[in-house]
Design an enzyme around this catalytic site. Sequence first.
Site, mmCIF file in Angstrom:
data_model
loop_
_atom_site.group_PDB
_atom_site.id
_atom_site.type_symbol
_atom_site.label_atom_id
_atom_site.label_comp_id
_atom_site.label_asym_id
_atom_site.label_seq_id
_atom_site.Cartn_x
_atom_site.Cartn_y
_atom_site.Cartn_z
ATOM 1 C CB ALA A 53 -0.782 -0.095 1.306
ATOM 2 C CB CYS A 54 3.724 2.077 2.110
ATOM 3 S SG CYS A 54 4.957 3.468 2.304
ATOM 4 N N PRO A 55 3.543 4.097 -0.980
ATOM 5 C CG PRO A 55 3.170 6.403 -1.049
ATOM 6 C CD PRO A 55 2.593 4.996 -0.504
ATOM 7 C CD1 TRP A 56 5.890 6.941 1.836
ATOM 8 C CD2 TRP A 56 7.180 7.745 0.548
ATOM 9 N NE1 TRP A 56 5.266 7.983 1.690
ATOM 10 C CE2 TRP A 56 6.260 8.772 0.993
ATOM 11 C CE3 TRP A 56 8.144 8.431 -0.555
ATOM 12 C CZ2 TRP A 56 5.932 10.015 0.450
ATOM 13 C CZ3 TRP A 56 7.967 9.707 -0.835
ATOM 14 C CH2 TRP A 56 6.775 10.485 -0.408
ATOM 15 C CG HIS A 74 4.855 0.499 -5.240
ATOM 16 N ND1 HIS A 74 3.957 0.783 -5.767
ATOM 17 C CD2 HIS A 74 5.479 -0.363 -6.009
ATOM 18 C CE1 HIS A 74 3.729 0.334 -6.895
ATOM 19 N NE2 HIS A 74 4.571 -0.665 -7.236
#
Length: 325
Positions: A53-56, A58
């Site tokens: 879920a987390c873009p960082w 990802h």
Amino acid sequence: MSPAKEESIKSVINPATGEFKRPAAQFRKFISSEPGAEFPPEKGRYHLYISYACPWAHRTLIVQKLKGLEDIISFTSVHWYMDLGGVSWRFVTLDENLPGENVVPDPINGVQNIRELYLLADPNYSGRFSVPVLWDKKLKTIVNNESSEIIRMLNTEFDGLLGEESRGVNLVPQELGEKIDETNAWIYDDLNNGVYKSGVAKTQEAYEKAVTAVFNSLDRIEDLLQHTSEPYLLGSQLTEVDVRLYPTIVRFDIVYVTLFKTNLKTIRDGYPNIHRWLQHLYWDIPAFNETTNVEHIKKHYFKSLTPINPDGIVPLGPLPDIREK
């Protein structure tokens, strides 16, 4: 809202302006191939803790796959739910079956959540319990929890353990280094972090300032792509700039437009060149497609961030999640 969640939100808001301020990561050691390094590159020694879920987080998983590091650095994904006022991210339990590779109970340390992992590394730690986490299994500690630094390590420091093809993947080529750093800087501040500034702003002025910067940044990226026949932001070669931008863009229409009120335009209908760039990465390059888990993304944002979505209702759209080419 619980007092703990309220305090969690307050801790990242400037009380004078109502603007979001992201705390800095605190574990900042480096894996290095230099002789005598505290954390040398070794097969099987390091483990990535991520959230789909987390873009960082990802971006770190994308680089792990682009560089062919799957057999050298293992990874585990946490559950999509993040407890804002408590343990942060938790691991799934044995009776839970969530989509995605390696969404399992913690196989390395047996902890229940990311808070316990941080306290295992440092019992006196008092900062945020965030992902990604680059864990050293040998020393039982956190090497680094800053995604921008982790992806730089993954890009170069394990090359001595890789085959020729994987060594040839260089997301920060020397001749583009300065341009990459310059582009990353404004994209991070105005867009990667800018959507959060928009979403959790506590005053109208702070929101409008943030959302204006978001769309000015998107306009600038659209212009870059419009004036080139090449597929990537800086030309014919996939670079770190593309990797760092992708997690934000792939979340934009499905989350940020609604939840963070970044609703002046959508990517799919308002930015044709960015949209083509997104489709190319998602549909043509497995490292992007295989690491994008829309169920984790949507449920995390809409069910975890209850201070801005109190009832936890997850929108059904937009459909499709990502349009086919």
